[in-house]
Design an enzyme around this catalytic site. Structure first.
Site, PDB file in Angstrom:
ATOM      1  N   ASP A 281       0.845  -1.203   0.000  1.00 42.06           N
ATOM      2  CA  ASP A 281       0.000   0.000   0.000  1.00 42.06           C
ATOM      3  C   ASP A 281       0.881   1.254   0.000  1.00 42.06           C
ATOM      4  O   ASP A 281       0.607   2.226  -0.704  1.00 42.06           O
ATOM      5  CB  ASP A 281      -0.909  -0.019   1.227  1.00 42.06           C
TER       6      ASP A 281
ATOM      7  N   HIS B 240      -4.354  -3.479   6.388  1.00 42.80           N
ATOM      8  CA  HIS B 240      -4.204  -3.728   4.948  1.00 42.80           C
ATOM      9  C   HIS B 240      -5.563  -4.161   4.421  1.00 42.80           C
ATOM     10  O   HIS B 240      -5.860  -5.334   4.252  1.00 42.80           O
ATOM     11  CB  HIS B 240      -3.159  -4.815   4.683  1.00 42.80           C
TER      12      HIS B 240
HETATM   13  P1  NAX Z   1      -1.693 -18.322  -4.068  1.00 41.49           P
HETATM   14  O1  NAX Z   1      -3.034 -18.943  -3.832  1.00 41.49           O
HETATM   15  O2  NAX Z   1      -1.128 -18.248  -5.451  1.00 41.49           O
HETATM   16  O3  NAX Z   1      -0.612 -19.065  -3.165  1.00 41.49           O
HETATM   17  C1  NAX Z   1      -0.828 -19.357  -1.812  1.00 41.49           C
HETATM   18  C2  NAX Z   1      -0.073 -20.645  -1.535  1.00 41.49           C
HETATM   19  O4  NAX Z   1      -0.193 -20.895  -0.142  1.00 41.49           O
HETATM   20  C3  NAX Z   1      -0.645 -21.863  -2.268  1.00 41.49           C
HETATM   21  O5  NAX Z   1       0.397 -22.496  -2.994  1.00 41.49           O
HETATM   22  C4  NAX Z   1      -1.163 -22.735  -1.130  1.00 41.49           C
HETATM   23  O6  NAX Z   1      -0.982 -24.131  -1.391  1.00 41.49           O
HETATM   24  C5  NAX Z   1      -0.285 -22.280   0.027  1.00 41.49           C
HETATM   25  N1  NAX Z   1      -0.834 -22.577   1.343  1.00 41.49           N
HETATM   26  C6  NAX Z   1      -2.113 -22.573   1.757  1.00 41.49           C
HETATM   27  N2  NAX Z   1      -2.214 -22.950   3.038  1.00 41.49           N
HETATM   28  C7  NAX Z   1      -0.954 -23.180   3.466  1.00 41.49           C
HETATM   29  C8  NAX Z   1      -0.401 -23.601   4.693  1.00 41.49           C
HETATM   30  N3  NAX Z   1      -1.177 -23.877   5.749  1.00 41.49           N
HETATM   31  N4  NAX Z   1       0.948 -23.746   4.780  1.00 41.49           N
HETATM   32  C9  NAX Z   1       1.730 -23.491   3.720  1.00 41.49           C
HETATM   33  N5  NAX Z   1       1.256 -23.108   2.521  1.00 41.49           N
HETATM   34  C10 NAX Z   1      -0.064 -22.934   2.393  1.00 41.49           C
HETATM   35  O7  NAX Z   1      -1.797 -16.887  -3.394  1.00 41.49           O
HETATM   36  P2  NAX Z   1      -0.817 -15.626  -3.582  1.00 41.49           P
HETATM   37  O8  NAX Z   1      -1.275 -14.818  -4.735  1.00 41.49           O
HETATM   38  O9  NAX Z   1       0.584 -16.092  -3.550  1.00 41.49           O
HETATM   39  O10 NAX Z   1      -1.199 -14.776  -2.285  1.00 41.49           O
HETATM   40  C11 NAX Z   1      -0.871 -15.245  -0.989  1.00 41.49           C
HETATM   41  C12 NAX Z   1      -1.542 -14.390   0.070  1.00 41.49           C
HETATM   42  O11 NAX Z   1      -1.084 -13.049  -0.007  1.00 41.49           O
HETATM   43  C13 NAX Z   1      -3.055 -14.305  -0.058  1.00 41.49           C
HETATM   44  O12 NAX Z   1      -3.634 -14.448   1.243  1.00 41.49           O
HETATM   45  C14 NAX Z   1      -3.279 -12.899  -0.546  1.00 41.49           C
HETATM   46  O13 NAX Z   1      -4.565 -12.409  -0.178  1.00 41.49           O
HETATM   47  C15 NAX Z   1      -2.179 -12.178   0.155  1.00 41.49           C
HETATM   48  N6  NAX Z   1      -1.813 -10.852  -0.356  1.00 41.49           N
HETATM   49  C16 NAX Z   1      -1.450  -9.925   0.556  1.00 41.49           C
HETATM   50  C17 NAX Z   1      -1.026  -8.661   0.177  1.00 41.49           C
HETATM   51  C18 NAX Z   1      -0.610  -7.642   1.192  1.00 41.49           C
HETATM   52  O14 NAX Z   1      -0.322  -6.512   0.799  1.00 41.49           O
HETATM   53  N7  NAX Z   1      -0.540  -7.923   2.493  1.00 41.49           N
HETATM   54  C19 NAX Z   1      -1.020  -8.251  -1.253  1.00 41.49           C
HETATM   55  C20 NAX Z   1      -1.010  -9.409  -2.198  1.00 41.49           C
HETATM   56  C21 NAX Z   1      -1.840 -10.589  -1.780  1.00 41.49           C
HETATM   57  O15 NAX Z   1      -3.170 -10.333  -2.138  1.00 41.49           O
END
Ligand code: NAX
Length: 327
Positions: free
Chosen positions: A159, A187
């Site tokens: 952000d 966020h």
């Molecule tokens: P993806 O769905 O591409 O990847 C997430 C990965 O996490 C998957 O490979 C899944 O298998 C794995 N996973 C799920 N549960 C798990 C666990 N218990 N232990 C280990 N791995 C696990 O998502 P991605 O685009 O990489 O985003 C990840 C997270 O970042 C999401 O929650 C998203 O909302 C968040 N974000 C946060 C942002 C921020 O500014 N704070 C911005 C970007 C993003 O939206």
């Protein structure tokens, strides 16, 4: 050359992981003299895909990459970790209520907090990226009672960077000319990107833009940028999120430049009337691996109401996870 440090990354086979790991291994996060051992956590079904990412990491032949561990066990992933980037989370699905989302994420961040508490380095620095990032960080922190609360942080840096870029485009000045940007709070869409302290080439930003642009365009554009990316790309922000995570950890580890500050989601100590304990975006400076909230800023009535609104949302999230027994 220093001894290698251990960097744990969860959700390592996901979209953000795919941008993040290569930059950590290249030295972008901890500098050109710091070898790293990557300790990558995924859910069991994603381990095959993670193995493909590992093959690509190997093929980069990064001189600073001193080892890679892959696992579906948090106790292995966080073992002796010096840095932990908690990216994997449960995304909000259609029809999911906030309570369901918080509960699903509690199932991830409670055991991860416990594992960090049990096996990570006593000085581990934890960054939570997975949403709802601030409250997930609170859950992990509250389940790691042997560590210091301030070791747990949440990412508002994306952000912050979005706000820098919007102001740069509006004023026609480079991002590097902008100082003292702040993202207060959560966020989420209640975040408050605050220009009241910001300077551009040393001049107050609010003397260069009009108040209506600030209130009606800048704030909503920054707050809703994530949704705009999804609309355009058909997928959520990934490379920019990874870049922000690198920025957050680099500045925490190596320090902020003299005269400026960055925004980090950190446990409130009550500064600026923010309820103590909430993981809230604050302006901070970092020296020697310790962050400090910038003190003494004048808070206008406009800022006060925005800061209170985002604190209120975080208080509600905290109350909800309390009711679920997660904190
Ligand atoms: P993806 O769905 O591409 O990847 C997430 C990965 O996490 C998957 O490979 C899944 O298998 C794995 N996973 C799920 N549960 C798990 C666990 N218990 N232990 C280990 N791995 C696990 O998502 P991605 O685009 O990489 O985003 C990840 C997270 O970042 C999401 O929650 C998203 O909302 C968040 N974000 C946060 C942002 C921020 O500014 N704070 C911005 C970007 C993003 O939206």
């Amino acid at each position: 050359m220093n001894n290698p440090v251990r960097v744990a990354v969860t959700g390592a086979a996901g979209q953000i992981g795919y941008s993040l790991l290569f930059r950590i291994a290249s030295g972008a996060m901890l500098g050109p003299d710091q070898p790293v051992i990557l300790q990558l956590l995924e859910v069991t079904p994603a381990l095959k895909a993670l193995n493909g990412v590992v093959m690509e990491l190997q093929d980069c032949a990064f001189p600073l990459l001193a080892g890679i561990v892959t696992t579906d066990d948090p106790m292995v992933a966080f073992k002796d970790a010096d840095y932990a980037l908690l990216v994997g989370a449960m995304p909000r699905k259609a029809g999911m209520e906030r309570g369901d989302l918080l509960s699903a994420n509690g199932g991830i961040f409670k055991p991860q907090g416990e594992a960090i508490n049990a096996v990570a380095s006593r000085d581990v620095k934890v960054l939570v990226v997975g949403n709802p990032a601030n409250t997930n960080a609170l859950i992990a922190q509250q389940n790691a009672p042997d560590l210091r609360p301030e070791q747990f942080t949440a990412m508002v840096r994306l952000d912050h960077n979005r706000a820098l870029s919007q102001l740069s485009a509006k004023t026609g000045k480079p991002v590097s000319s902008i100082q003292r940007m702040t993202i207060w709070g959560n966020h989420s869409s209640t975040q408050y990107p605050d220009l009241s302290q910001t300077t551009v080439d040393g001049q107050p930003a609010l003397s260069l833009v009009d108040q209506s642009w600030y209130e009606q365009e800048f704030i909503p554009t920054v707050a809703k940028r994530g949704a705009a990316i999804i609309e355009a790309r058909g997928a959520s922000s990934a490379a920019s999120a990874a870049s922000a995570a690198i920025d957050h950890m680099r500045d925490w580890a190596l320090g902020t430049p003299e005269g400026s500050w960055v925004s980090m989601g950190i446990p409130s100590d009550g500064s600026y009337g923010v309820p103590e304990g909430l993981i809230y975006g604050f302006p901070v400076t970092v020296e020697g691996g310790q962050y400090r909230i910038v003190q003494g800023l004048e808070i206008s009535d406009f800022s006060r109401s925005r800061m209170d609104a985002t604190a209120q949302e975080l208080t509600e999230e905290r109350d909800a996870v309390r009711e679920l027994g997660l904190v």
